[in-house]
Design a protein around this motif. Structure first.
Motif, mmCIF file in Angstrom:
data_model
loop_
_atom_site.group_PDB
_atom_site.id
_atom_site.type_symbol
_atom_site.label_atom_id
_atom_site.label_comp_id
_atom_site.label_asym_id
_atom_site.label_seq_id
_atom_site.Cartn_x
_atom_site.Cartn_y
_atom_site.Cartn_z
ATOM 1 N N VAL A 298 -6.467 1.648 -14.094
ATOM 2 C CA VAL A 298 -6.140 2.924 -14.728
ATOM 3 C C VAL A 298 -6.569 4.085 -13.834
ATOM 4 C CG1 VAL A 298 -6.608 4.414 -16.717
ATOM 5 C CG2 VAL A 298 -6.245 1.951 -17.052
ATOM 6 N N LEU A 299 -7.742 3.968 -13.208
ATOM 7 C CA LEU A 299 -8.251 5.027 -12.336
ATOM 8 C C LEU A 299 -7.689 4.954 -10.925
ATOM 9 C CD1 LEU A 299 -12.022 4.965 -13.380
ATOM 10 C CD2 LEU A 299 -10.252 6.597 -14.095
ATOM 11 N N PHE A 300 -7.342 3.754 -10.472
ATOM 12 C CA PHE A 300 -6.883 3.538 -9.102
ATOM 13 C C PHE A 300 -5.582 2.720 -9.081
ATOM 14 C CE2 PHE A 300 -11.507 3.984 -8.883
ATOM 15 C CZ PHE A 300 -11.646 4.952 -7.902
ATOM 16 N N PRO A 301 -4.513 3.190 -9.717
ATOM 17 C CA PRO A 301 -3.292 2.371 -9.774
ATOM 18 C C PRO A 301 -2.663 2.092 -8.411
ATOM 19 C CG PRO A 301 -2.866 4.575 -10.605
ATOM 20 C CD PRO A 301 -4.347 4.468 -10.397
ATOM 21 N N MET A 302 -2.742 3.033 -7.481
ATOM 22 C CA MET A 302 -2.156 2.816 -6.159
ATOM 23 C C MET A 302 -2.996 1.821 -5.359
ATOM 24 S SD MET A 302 0.587 4.714 -5.926
ATOM 25 C CE MET A 302 0.983 4.625 -7.649
ATOM 26 N N LEU A 303 -4.309 2.040 -5.311
ATOM 27 C CA LEU A 303 -5.193 1.144 -4.566
ATOM 28 C C LEU A 303 -5.281 -0.231 -5.216
ATOM 29 C CD1 LEU A 303 -8.010 3.642 -3.604
ATOM 30 C CD2 LEU A 303 -6.467 2.472 -2.041
ATOM 31 N N TRP A 304 -5.165 -0.277 -6.518
ATOM 32 C CA TRP A 304 -5.212 -1.543 -7.233
ATOM 33 C C TRP A 304 -4.058 -2.443 -6.812
ATOM 34 C CZ3 TRP A 304 -2.451 -4.150 -11.156
ATOM 35 C CH2 TRP A 304 -3.152 -5.178 -11.777
ATOM 36 N N GLY A 305 -2.972 -1.833 -6.363
ATOM 37 C CA GLY A 305 -1.814 -2.598 -5.919
ATOM 38 C C GLY A 305 -2.000 -3.289 -4.577
ATOM 39 N N LEU A 306 -3.057 -2.929 -3.851
ATOM 40 C CA LEU A 306 -3.312 -3.586 -2.564
ATOM 41 C C LEU A 306 -3.937 -4.947 -2.802
ATOM 42 C CD1 LEU A 306 -4.838 -0.642 -0.489
ATOM 43 C CD2 LEU A 306 -2.481 -1.480 -0.471
ATOM 44 N N ILE A 307 -3.392 -5.955 -2.148
ATOM 45 C CA ILE A 307 -3.955 -7.301 -2.225
ATOM 46 C C ILE A 307 -4.096 -7.838 -0.802
ATOM 47 C CG2 ILE A 307 -3.126 -7.823 -4.552
ATOM 48 C CD1 ILE A 307 -0.736 -9.242 -3.307
ATOM 49 N N PRO A 308 -5.081 -8.697 -0.562
ATOM 50 C CA PRO A 308 -5.364 -9.123 0.818
ATOM 51 C C PRO A 308 -4.259 -9.960 1.463
ATOM 52 C CG PRO A 308 -6.718 -10.353 -0.722
ATOM 53 C CD PRO A 308 -6.007 -9.291 -1.520
ATOM 54 N N PHE A 309 -3.443 -10.617 0.686
ATOM 55 C CA PHE A 309 -2.452 -11.525 1.259
ATOM 56 C C PHE A 309 -1.021 -11.009 1.157
ATOM 57 C CE2 PHE A 309 -3.809 -12.728 -2.965
ATOM 58 C CZ PHE A 309 -2.630 -12.635 -3.677
ATOM 59 N N LEU B 44 -0.523 10.422 -4.549
ATOM 60 C CA LEU B 44 -1.393 9.755 -5.527
ATOM 61 C C LEU B 44 -2.431 8.886 -4.829
ATOM 62 C CD1 LEU B 44 1.380 8.648 -8.051
ATOM 63 C CD2 LEU B 44 -0.170 10.601 -8.268
ATOM 64 N N LEU B 45 -2.011 8.190 -3.798
ATOM 65 C CA LEU B 45 -2.923 7.353 -3.024
ATOM 66 C C LEU B 45 -4.023 8.187 -2.387
ATOM 67 C CD1 LEU B 45 -3.559 4.526 -1.771
ATOM 68 C CD2 LEU B 45 -2.162 5.253 0.160
ATOM 69 N N LEU B 46 -3.668 9.323 -1.798
ATOM 70 C CA LEU B 46 -4.665 10.182 -1.160
ATOM 71 C C LEU B 46 -5.673 10.704 -2.170
ATOM 72 C CD1 LEU B 46 -2.434 12.157 1.370
ATOM 73 C CD2 LEU B 46 -3.964 10.233 1.836
ATOM 74 N N ALA B 47 -5.227 11.035 -3.365
ATOM 75 C CA ALA B 47 -6.145 11.490 -4.418
ATOM 76 C C ALA B 47 -7.110 10.373 -4.808
ATOM 77 C CB ALA B 47 -5.355 11.966 -5.631
ATOM 78 N N GLU B 48 -6.632 9.139 -4.822
ATOM 79 C CA GLU B 48 -7.499 8.004 -5.135
ATOM 80 C C GLU B 48 -8.526 7.771 -4.030
ATOM 81 O OE1 GLU B 48 -5.383 4.463 -6.276
ATOM 82 O OE2 GLU B 48 -4.082 5.606 -7.616
#
Length: 82
Positions: free
Chosen positions: A19-30, A42-46
């Motif tokens: 909820v707080l980091f929807p853009m960064l939450w979408g990053l996965i290592p693989f 939005l990503l820069l704000a996060e």
């Protein structure tokens, strides 16, 4: 333009609140992630509110590349996974 800082994947990175980091939450290592010029703002704000435990050189590099993407449409910020 590219960066190769790499993101050290920690349990903190995976535990970000979607909820707080929807853009960064979408990053996965693989997997890869792509952000368009509208999503990058939005990503820069996060990145500004990212916990220190998740920081590193990659944050500054992502911010710099994100600013390049924001300058014009039809540009994308790619995160490439393993």
């Amino acid at each position: 333009m590219q960066a190769e800082g790499g993101l050290q994947w920690t349990s903190v990175s995976g535990d970000l609140d979607p909820v707080l980091f929807p853009m960064l939450w979408g990053l996965i290592p693989f997997g890869d992630a792509v952000f368009n010029h509208r999503q990058v703002s939005l990503l820069l704000a996060e990145l500004d509110k990212l916990p220190a435990a998740c920081g590193g050189d990659w944050v500054g590099q992502a911010r710099k590349l994100g600013q390049v993407v924001e300058q014009e449409s039809h540009r994308y910020l790619w995160f490439v996974g393993d």
